[in-house]
Enzyme design. Structure first.
Site, mmCIF file in Angstrom:
data_model
loop_
_atom_site.group_PDB
_atom_site.id
_atom_site.type_symbol
_atom_site.label_atom_id
_atom_site.label_comp_id
_atom_site.label_asym_id
_atom_site.label_seq_id
_atom_site.Cartn_x
_atom_site.Cartn_y
_atom_site.Cartn_z
ATOM 1 N N ASP A 342 0.859 -1.190 0.000
ATOM 2 C CA ASP A 342 0.000 0.000 0.000
ATOM 3 C C ASP A 342 0.888 1.230 0.000
ATOM 4 O OD1 ASP A 342 -2.376 -1.280 0.340
ATOM 5 O OD2 ASP A 342 -2.338 -1.188 2.522
ATOM 6 N N ASP A 643 -4.669 -3.086 5.233
ATOM 7 C CA ASP A 643 -5.070 -2.576 6.543
ATOM 8 C C ASP A 643 -6.569 -2.622 6.769
ATOM 9 O OD1 ASP A 643 -5.612 -0.657 4.678
ATOM 10 O OD2 ASP A 643 -4.294 0.877 5.510
HETATM 11 P P1 ATP Z 1 -3.696 3.136 0.057
HETATM 12 O O1 ATP Z 1 -4.516 2.227 -0.766
HETATM 13 O O2 ATP Z 1 -2.301 3.260 -0.379
HETATM 14 O O3 ATP Z 1 -3.828 2.947 1.532
HETATM 15 P P2 ATP Z 1 -5.529 5.333 -0.005
HETATM 16 O O4 ATP Z 1 -5.721 5.632 1.425
HETATM 17 O O5 ATP Z 1 -5.432 6.510 -0.919
HETATM 18 O O6 ATP Z 1 -4.224 4.574 -0.281
HETATM 19 P P3 ATP Z 1 -8.207 4.395 -0.035
HETATM 20 O O7 ATP Z 1 -8.315 4.413 1.438
HETATM 21 O O8 ATP Z 1 -8.847 3.315 -0.820
HETATM 22 O O9 ATP Z 1 -6.703 4.402 -0.478
HETATM 23 O O10 ATP Z 1 -8.747 5.793 -0.531
HETATM 24 C C1 ATP Z 1 -8.976 6.028 -1.896
HETATM 25 C C2 ATP Z 1 -9.223 7.494 -2.111
HETATM 26 O O11 ATP Z 1 -10.406 7.888 -1.421
HETATM 27 C C3 ATP Z 1 -8.140 8.398 -1.551
HETATM 28 O O12 ATP Z 1 -7.116 8.594 -2.477
HETATM 29 C C4 ATP Z 1 -8.873 9.684 -1.260
HETATM 30 O O13 ATP Z 1 -8.979 10.462 -2.409
HETATM 31 C C5 ATP Z 1 -10.246 9.178 -0.883
HETATM 32 N N1 ATP Z 1 -10.402 9.129 0.569
HETATM 33 C C6 ATP Z 1 -9.614 8.516 1.446
HETATM 34 N N2 ATP Z 1 -10.076 8.653 2.697
HETATM 35 C C7 ATP Z 1 -11.210 9.370 2.604
HETATM 36 C C8 ATP Z 1 -12.186 9.829 3.539
HETATM 37 N N3 ATP Z 1 -12.071 9.585 4.829
HETATM 38 N N4 ATP Z 1 -13.216 10.547 3.078
HETATM 39 C C9 ATP Z 1 -13.338 10.784 1.771
HETATM 40 N N5 ATP Z 1 -12.476 10.367 0.848
HETATM 41 C C10 ATP Z 1 -11.417 9.672 1.228
#
Ligand code: ATP
Length: 924
Positions: A342, A643
């Site tokens: 990730d 995670d």
């Molecule tokens: P990784 O997969 O590396 O952990 P990530 O946190 O970007 O990365 P996701 O948690 O799937 O992956 O989030 C995808 C996208 O959603 C993010 O890039 C962000 O734009 C959006 N996002 C993440 N957290 C939130 C939230 N709490 N509220 C709204 N949008 C969010």
């Protein structure tokens, strides 16, 4: 609402489902503000810890019988009996002694291994978020007491039986209780008694039970039963347990042990025949001789040494922040050839700070780093009297589940992305709490990549939406300019996307915010309804620094032939910028796949296009599973990080599932093989290093054990093939001495040796490669074994030469000179073994490149070995039993010379290997 008077008996267990939350709280003498710390402490004394003690009957007998009465041990006991019956009491005693020493060692090793694993269980973090004196705090699950108010979030394991007080989109996996894997929807509404007829307690919709998992949503619940009082108190795994199943390596060692034992018996029988027929030895002597061979060749200590090596490796890994749950994963780690990681939280710190914001066509800067409010909002030159920025900050605070308390408490909880939005509002002097009642929430979903909340804003209904910029911009029809909502044209949309890209190119994570006014009569607050045709407000760009040490760890992986692939839900340009920063991408033409692209291609096309440098962006957890399986189909040994709840399938499917210990959901931790206690990518690489090291050690140990066998057998073969012309150069009792004194401690030491230099300069090991390859056996028997045999035999002839040979014939038993000659063979073999144990510590590196005194077990083993030899030579009682005789200074000096000779010969071999092409290639 039920009254106290209606039910005079105190409410118990699942009956809490039939009462209104207020009454439940009253019965449990608690409130929405939670218990005070003192009250909780008193209740803990009264109710005991929230854990289930499992009574395990003493396994002492099982362990003893396992170590002293396994097939080979029984054979040795019987062999001793036969020796006794054949009037050879010394041999019987010696054989039994070997058995006792071996059994005790195995017993001790098994105990150490078990202790090491048990200690790890305590490290598995099981924390719960509770409200105490109105404030949310994290406590250990074992400290939960009835009356505690618990905040449950997606991915949490439920740690006690609870009545739900309020919840949002709550779905629970109750398979552990009911065997039913479908998620069960839960709600806070009170259950009618007639509704409960014929319904399992687990299916009561307002109760959650210990051992189950929160799949989606969040809830506030009150604990009504803990520990053994929980409805399903029989379920022991409130805390995860480390699975202690035999690993493939342990099984391979068991197989190997059995095969070698069978071969030794066959060799023993053949020796008996040869002694009788070729050397015309007396039956009793031939028999003794065959028994000696069997005892010498049986590799008794092998299996427990492997178990201990694996267990100690697990312990060392914990010190490097990687908690391995299965011994077999240690081996898989050693052959891992690809890490799918990730981005957020593993490569980066997951400590978000909004550094830039964009609203009403103007850009703003935010100073300061981290979660402190120190910093300000600085308007750009083009911002003028911009009011949109305040609407943007408001959207960030309202559509938010994080919590931040002002000093002195400074309490911070929630998703770092959301905390960063609260901090941004705080820096701009705006409220960091939403006071407008929340009517509904569409929880964040990593597939949709957005979340939304609906509020009652002074009488009118408004939805605030935030999420991935690409997703939000695509779903907006209007944009906020000043106080009015104007149409968002395609050109303006393109301008916004360019702005997002420019932030992403700097490695910033971009979150967009939007709002949607909802008509008075509408009751449809679902995501498709409120998140489409919205009004764009602005962008937040967040800085999330790469973790320290990650770039070095990535470089180390590359040197070790391990590919690093980033899989992230984030925007592709942000992902590429971060991947470049930490060295995952170095070339000018890396392959960047988005989730949407993946959906369009077949598995075969996908596998075809997998390159050395790949980044997967804007993917969801289903894609992650597909990626892992595609790499596995290419024959790769895959480690994958995860995670969230949705990562569980990928974690299970991978060869090594790696969950985050700090920010990972309990569900992910349960599905994983390894937990990173610091969530840091670099810790995976350390674990791989340990995995490689343990495999190397077991090989070193095996080589060492086998080479002494060769040296023990050669004197007998020489005697046989000379048809008795050369009197026996080493007696059976002396063979047993070598087995007792020299094989044990140093071999054990080799099993726990630190990694040799250059271990991460080699390509990963092929998982299908057997532990003992032909090359390794050749090294053991034809290299070290042959040198030791030559050492022993040369010592034998040297002593005879000192006493007149070849002018006079070789000394015959039972003369003193013959006894001295056999003692000389023994001494030379032991000294050569001392040299060999140091040589075995490295495979190709010079032994002078490692600290020779670092491995204390090896040093102690060598010390004991030499001490035993001196006892055998100079202690009259030992002389009598083992047929040895004291040696003079010249003889001892000759024997001691074999230590440096073995080392020197082996250094030449290693030098040649290092210079050879194969090693240089691997090194590169
Ligand atoms: P990784 O997969 O590396 O952990 P990530 O946190 O970007 O990365 P996701 O948690 O799937 O992956 O989030 C995808 C996208 O959603 C993010 O890039 C962000 O734009 C959006 N996002 C993440 N957290 C939130 C939230 N709490 N509220 C709204 N949008 C969010």
């Amino acid at each position: 609402m039920a009254r106290v008077g209606d039910f005079p008996a105190p409410v118990k267990g699942p009956d809490f489902a039939f009462f209104e939350p207020e009454y439940v709280l009253e019965q449990l003498q608690t409130g929405f503000a939670g218990l005070s710390a003192e009250d909780a402490a008193k209740r803990l004394i009264r109710h005991g810890r929230n854990s289930i003690e499992i009574f395990v009957p003493s396994s002492l007998f099982r362990k003893l019988s396992g170590n002293f009465f396994h097939a080979m041990a029984v054979l040795l006991w019987l062999t001793g009996l036969v020796a006794l019956a054949a009037k050879m009491p010394e041999l019987a005693i010696a054989i039994w002694l070997v058995n006792i020493v071996n059994g005790s060692f195995s017993f001790w090793q098994e105990n150490c291994a078990q202790k090491a694993l048990e200690a790890l269980n305590k490290l598995l973090p099981v924390n719960v978020q509770v409200v105490r004196s109105s404030l949310p705090v994290n406590i250990s699950a074992s400290d939960l007491v009835p009356g505690d108010i618990v905040l449950l979030n997606e991915g949490d394991r439920v740690s006690a039986d609870m009545r739900i007080l309020s919840c949002q989109s709550l779905e629970i996996d109750q398979s552990i209780l009911t065997g039913e894997s479908r998620p069960v929807r839960k709600q806070a509404a009170t259950l009618e008694r007639q509704q409960a007829n014929g319904v399992l307690n687990a299916d009561f919709h307002n109760l959650v039970f210990a051992g189950t998992m929160v799949l989606t949503g969040h809830a506030q619940a009150v604990v009504f039963a803990t520990g053994t009082n929980t409805e399903f108190g029989k379920i022991a795994n409130l805390a995860q347990t480390i699975v202690d199943q035999p690993s493939p390596l342990q099984k391979e060692m068991e197989r190997l042990s059995r095969t070698v034992s069978a071969i030794s018996i066959a060799v023993g029988a053949a020796m008996f025949m040869a002694a009788k027929l070729l050397a015309h030895t007396e039956t009793q002597a031939a028999f003794m001789f065959a028994l000696g061979m069997i005892v010498a060749f049986v590799p008794e200590g092998m299996v427990p040494t492997v178990t201990l090596s694996l267990a100690l490796a697990v312990q060392r890994m914990v010190k490097r922040n990687a908690l391995v749950k299965r011994l077999s994963s240690v081996e898989a780690l050693g052959s891992c050839s690809i890490i799918c990681t990730d981005k957020t939280g593993t490569i980066t710190e997951n400590k978000m700070t909004v550094t830039r914001a964009f609203a009403g066509g103007a850009e703003f800067q935010l100073t300061g780093l981290g979660y402190s409010f120190e910093g300000t909002l600085i308007p750009g030159q083009d911002s003028g009297a911009n009011s949109e920025i305040f609407e943007l900050l408001k959207a960030g605070v309202w559509c938010n589940n994080a919590r931040i308390e002002l000093p002195p408490s400074n309490y911070v909880s929630g998703d770092p992305t959301e905390v960063a939005l609260l901090v941004a509002a705080g820096k701009a002097g705006q409220p960091v709490k939403c006071m407008a009642p929340r009517l509904h929430e569409n929880i964040f979903d990593s597939r949709r990549k957005s979340m939304s909340t609906v509020h009652d804003d002074s009488g009118s209904k408004v939805a605030y939406i935030k999420g991935s910029a690409a997703h939000i911009i695509a779903n907006c029809r209007r944009q906020l300019i000043g106080k009015v909502e104007l149409e968002l044209t395609e050109e303006q949309r393109a301008v916004l996307i360019r702005r997002v890209d420019s932030y992403a190119e700097d490695g910033l994570r971009v979150i967009a915010a939007a709002r949607n006014r909802i008509s008075e009569n509408s009751k449809d607050f679902s995501a498709p309804s409120v998140e489409t045709d919205a009004c764009f407000i602005g962008l937040f760009a967040m800085y999330d620094p790469p973790r320290r040490g990650v770039a070095e760890a990535v470089a180390k992986c590359k040197r070790a032939g391990i590919q690093v692939v980033m899989i992230t839900g984030d925007y592709e340009i942000t992902a590429r910028a971060i991947a470049r920063k930490v060295g995952i991408i170095e070339s000018d033409s890396p392959t960047i796949f988005t989730g949407a692209q993946l959906d369009r291609i077949s598995d075969d096309e996908f596998i075809e296009s997998l390159r050395e440098e790949v980044v997967f962006a804007r993917v969801n957890p289903d894609h992650k599973l597909r990626i892992v399986q595609a790499f596995q189909r290419c024959g790769r040994i895959v480690a994958v990080t995860g995670d969230g709840v949705n990562d569980a399938p990928a974690l299970k499917s991978a060869d090594i599932g790696v969950a985050m210990g700090q920010n990972g959901a309990d569900v992910a931790k349960e599905s994983a093989d390894m937990i990173l206690l610091d969530d840091n990518f670099a810790s995976i690489v350390s674990a791989i290093e340990e995995g490689r090291c343990v495999y190397d050690n077991i090989r070193k140990f095996a080589v060492y054990v086998f080479n002494s066998n060769m040296a023990e057998a050669v004197p007998f073969v020489v005697m046989l093939f000379s048809c008795g012309l050369i009197p026996l150069p080493l007696t059976v009792m002396q063979v047993l001495c070598i087995d007792l004194g020299t094989d044990m401690l140093p071999a054990l030491g080799l099993g726990v040796d630190p990694a040799e230099p250059g271990i991460m300069h080699r390509v990963p090991r092929n998982l299908n490669e057997p532990l003992l390859t032909r090359a390794l056996l050749a090294k053991a028997l034809l290299w070290y074994g042959a040198i030791e045999a030559i050492a022993g035999m040369s010592g034998y002839f040297f002593l005879n030469w000192l006493h007149g040979w070849p002018t006079i014939p070789l000394a015959q038993p039972p003369s003193v000179i013959w006894k001295m000659a056999t003692s000389m063979t023994l001494s030379c073999i032991v000294c050569a073994q001392v040299g060999a144990v140091f040589c075995c510590r490295t495979d190709r590196a010079s032994i002078f490149s490692v600290n020779l005194l670092e491995n204390r077990l090896v040093v102690a083993g060598v010390f004991v070995e030499i001490l035993l030899l001196l006892l055998l030579l100079f202690f009259p009682f030992a002389n009598q039993i083992f047929g040895t005789a004291p040696l003079g200074f010249t003889e001892l000096l000759y024997a001691a010379c074999w230590i440096p000779i073995v080392v020197a010969l082996d250094e030449i071999r290693k030098l040649y290997l290092r210079k050879s092409r194969g090693f240089r290639q691997a090194e590169r």
